[in-house]
Design a protein around this motif. Sequence first.
Motif, mmCIF file in Angstrom:
data_model
loop_
_atom_site.group_PDB
_atom_site.id
_atom_site.type_symbol
_atom_site.label_atom_id
_atom_site.label_comp_id
_atom_site.label_asym_id
_atom_site.label_seq_id
_atom_site.Cartn_x
_atom_site.Cartn_y
_atom_site.Cartn_z
ATOM 1 N N UNK A 78 43.319 49.554 60.865
ATOM 2 C CA UNK A 78 43.753 50.947 60.942
ATOM 3 C C UNK A 78 43.215 51.586 62.232
ATOM 4 N N UNK A 79 44.017 52.404 62.886
ATOM 5 C CA UNK A 79 43.561 53.013 64.139
ATOM 6 C C UNK A 79 42.455 54.034 63.896
ATOM 7 N N UNK A 80 41.589 54.195 64.884
ATOM 8 C CA UNK A 80 40.537 55.217 64.745
ATOM 9 C C UNK A 80 41.139 56.618 64.791
ATOM 10 N N UNK A 81 40.461 57.557 64.171
ATOM 11 C CA UNK A 81 40.960 58.937 64.112
ATOM 12 C C UNK A 81 40.629 59.731 65.375
ATOM 13 N N UNK A 82 39.523 59.423 66.016
ATOM 14 C CA UNK A 82 39.097 60.175 67.201
ATOM 15 C C UNK A 82 40.070 59.887 68.353
ATOM 16 N N UNK A 83 40.574 60.917 69.048
ATOM 17 C CA UNK A 83 41.631 60.723 70.054
ATOM 18 C C UNK A 83 41.316 59.715 71.151
ATOM 19 N N UNK A 132 42.170 54.108 73.338
ATOM 20 C CA UNK A 132 41.668 52.774 73.685
ATOM 21 C C UNK A 132 42.286 51.708 72.788
ATOM 22 N N UNK A 133 42.466 52.040 71.526
ATOM 23 C CA UNK A 133 43.071 51.134 70.548
ATOM 24 C C UNK A 133 44.504 50.778 70.972
ATOM 25 N N UNK A 134 45.283 51.782 71.351
ATOM 26 C CA UNK A 134 46.669 51.547 71.782
ATOM 27 C C UNK A 134 46.689 50.742 73.079
ATOM 28 N N UNK A 135 45.817 51.077 74.022
ATOM 29 C CA UNK A 135 45.748 50.352 75.287
ATOM 30 C C UNK A 135 45.467 48.868 75.057
#
Length: 193
Positions: free
Chosen positions: A46-51, A56-59
């Motif tokens: 699951x992706x992190x909530x902090x923007x 960084x997750x998407x990158x």
Amino acid sequence: MPAPMKVYLAGPEVFLPNGREVIEAKQALTRRYGFEPNVWLGEGEPPPAEPFAFGLYISAANEAVMRDSDLIIANLTPFRGISADIGTAYELGFMCAMGKPAFGYTNDPRGYVERLTGDFYAGKVEADAEGVLRGTDGLMVEDHGMVDNLMVDGGIDRNGGVIVRRRVEPARILDDLGALEECLGIARDRLPG
């Protein structure tokens, strides 16, 4: 029969109001030309909530998909300025650095120098005492007859591709797929398999 080559479709379409529709149309067109669009589908942790962490997750996810792709086709239509989307330029450079075939297209057929002198400097450029063309801010205006910065055109050329230039109606500049289709045809004809 060998598996179709995986294409990383780079471009700013995710930002468009009709982005999902345009991305799906790009994927369908890619399949029609015998390629497989290679995209991140949001799988994994699951992706992190902090923007910032989410960015960084998407990158990282996109870089993983690029590593798993065979080639890139990049939408280089000017986006939020006179040049291609900066994320798309990064992705193009990433793929070129891995030595993968690279192709591009733009729905604004003007060269970089025309957009720079006309759109950015509003025609107010002059040659200095040495004959170097400069804008009102004193910065040199490069003119290599290319679509965008010389590194963009150079990377595509060195990696066996071309940049397709098309003029489309202004209302469709970011979602017209005619140039993509032409690019797919060229890639199909140039690449093995």
